[in-house]
Design a protein around this motif. Sequence first.
Motif, short mmCIF file in Angstrom:
data_model
loop_
_atom_site.label_atom_id
_atom_site.label_comp_id
_atom_site.label_asym_id
_atom_site.label_seq_id
_atom_site.Cartn_x
_atom_site.Cartn_y
_atom_site.Cartn_z
N UNK A 33 -12.03 6.30 -4.13
CA UNK A 33 -10.83 5.57 -4.54
C UNK A 33 -9.63 6.48 -4.81
N UNK A 34 -9.89 7.75 -5.07
CA UNK A 34 -8.82 8.68 -5.38
C UNK A 34 -8.80 9.79 -4.34
N UNK A 35 -7.61 10.15 -3.89
CA UNK A 35 -7.49 11.18 -2.87
C UNK A 35 -7.95 12.53 -3.41
N UNK A 36 -8.98 13.13 -2.84
CA UNK A 36 -9.47 14.44 -3.32
C UNK A 36 -8.45 15.54 -3.03
N UNK A 51 -15.22 15.65 -0.09
CA UNK A 51 -15.60 14.59 0.84
C UNK A 51 -16.94 14.92 1.49
N UNK A 52 -17.11 16.17 1.90
CA UNK A 52 -18.38 16.57 2.49
C UNK A 52 -19.52 16.43 1.49
N UNK A 53 -19.26 16.71 0.23
CA UNK A 53 -20.29 16.55 -0.81
C UNK A 53 -20.68 15.09 -0.98
N UNK A 54 -19.71 14.19 -0.88
CA UNK A 54 -19.99 12.75 -0.98
C UNK A 54 -20.92 12.34 0.16
N UNK A 55 -20.63 12.83 1.37
CA UNK A 55 -21.47 12.50 2.52
C UNK A 55 -22.88 13.06 2.33
N UNK A 106 0.83 -1.20 0.00
CA UNK A 106 0.00 0.00 0.00
C UNK A 106 0.86 1.25 0.00
N UNK A 107 0.34 2.32 0.55
CA UNK A 107 1.04 3.61 0.52
C UNK A 107 2.39 3.55 1.23
N UNK A 137 -3.08 24.15 6.46
CA UNK A 137 -2.67 23.07 5.57
C UNK A 137 -2.78 21.72 6.27
N UNK A 138 -2.36 21.68 7.52
CA UNK A 138 -2.42 20.44 8.29
C UNK A 138 -3.86 19.99 8.50
N UNK A 139 -4.75 20.93 8.76
CA UNK A 139 -6.15 20.60 9.01
C UNK A 139 -6.80 19.99 7.78
N UNK A 140 -6.57 20.61 6.63
CA UNK A 140 -7.14 20.10 5.37
C UNK A 140 -6.60 18.69 5.08
N UNK A 141 -5.30 18.49 5.30
CA UNK A 141 -4.70 17.18 5.08
C UNK A 141 -5.30 16.14 6.02
N UNK A 142 -5.53 16.51 7.27
CA UNK A 142 -6.11 15.60 8.25
C UNK A 142 -7.52 15.16 7.83
N UNK A 143 -8.30 16.11 7.36
CA UNK A 143 -9.68 15.80 6.98
C UNK A 143 -9.71 14.85 5.78
N UNK A 144 -8.90 15.15 4.79
CA UNK A 144 -8.86 14.30 3.60
C UNK A 144 -8.34 12.91 3.94
N UNK A 145 -7.27 12.84 4.71
CA UNK A 145 -6.69 11.55 5.09
C UNK A 145 -7.66 10.74 5.95
N UNK A 146 -8.41 11.42 6.80
CA UNK A 146 -9.37 10.72 7.65
C UNK A 146 -10.40 9.98 6.81
N UNK A 147 -10.81 10.60 5.71
CA UNK A 147 -11.80 9.97 4.84
C UNK A 147 -11.18 8.86 3.99
#
Length: 279
Positions: A259-262, A268-272, A9-10, A205-215
């Motif tokens: 499947x792809x990192x936004x 991500x919020x739109x998907x939810x 994996x990653x 920057x850290x916050x945005x990365x955390x949110x995306x990675x969490x999903x």
Amino acid sequence: MKIGFLGFGEVASTLAAGLLSNGVDVFTCVEGRSLKTKEIAEETALNLCKSNRELAESCDVLISAVTPFQAVEVSKKVGKYVKGIYIDINNISPSTAEEALSHIENGKTADASIIGSVRKNGLNAHILVSGPFSKQFAELNQYGMNISVIGSEIGRASAIKLFRSSFTKGISALLFETLYSAYKMGIDEETLKYIAETEGEGFMESAVSRIISSAVHSRRRAEEMEEVIELISKNSDAKMSKAAGEFFKQLCAEISGIYKRPEDYKEIFEIIDNKNRKN
């Protein structure tokens, strides 16, 4: 030097690419893995083994980089075939690390933990290692890795990683919940801005990365929190860790199919939102 990865994996693919660039022979096995994993392995241009047995028999250092739930099962399957040093680098509790490594018949083992982001730091990601063969694993520093030995007792590295994960995953869950609510009110950007005033430089920057990675990694985060809960429950009731674990389980169900990192957390919020509207 021949380095093998169980799982690709990653973490494994990133470390493999760095080691290859520094002249190391890198191996893995992708039989039975997803098409995406096979494509990444082919792009990385490493050596492909036909089976995990062949992989275990071929390498000087074999690194287990699967998921927490697979760590023990994988070590059982390859334990009697390992010829070199076996390193478990999964996000697992000390007791799980001990169980996984107990199946490696030659006893040449250590548990390791990655501190920080492999995606951001690549081969220079800080890795803690503990166990009887820690110093031998740390010799890979000559090939560009950033390994620190913290003891000869198995489980110390895993414990530090999980205590850190308890904090970081809990913060990520709270941040996600907070910003999603602000997003629903149309004030998410302003909310981030004013939190950043107190949290300091680099927070945005850290916050945005955390949110995306969490999903993107919600399933793995949920598995990691199971290990965190097991560890912390030995000394407290782990209320916060249990809540974070439930959050990631729910998030995994809500964003299944990503499947792809936004690039933008709002995707991500739109998907939810779209899934909630369908329900």
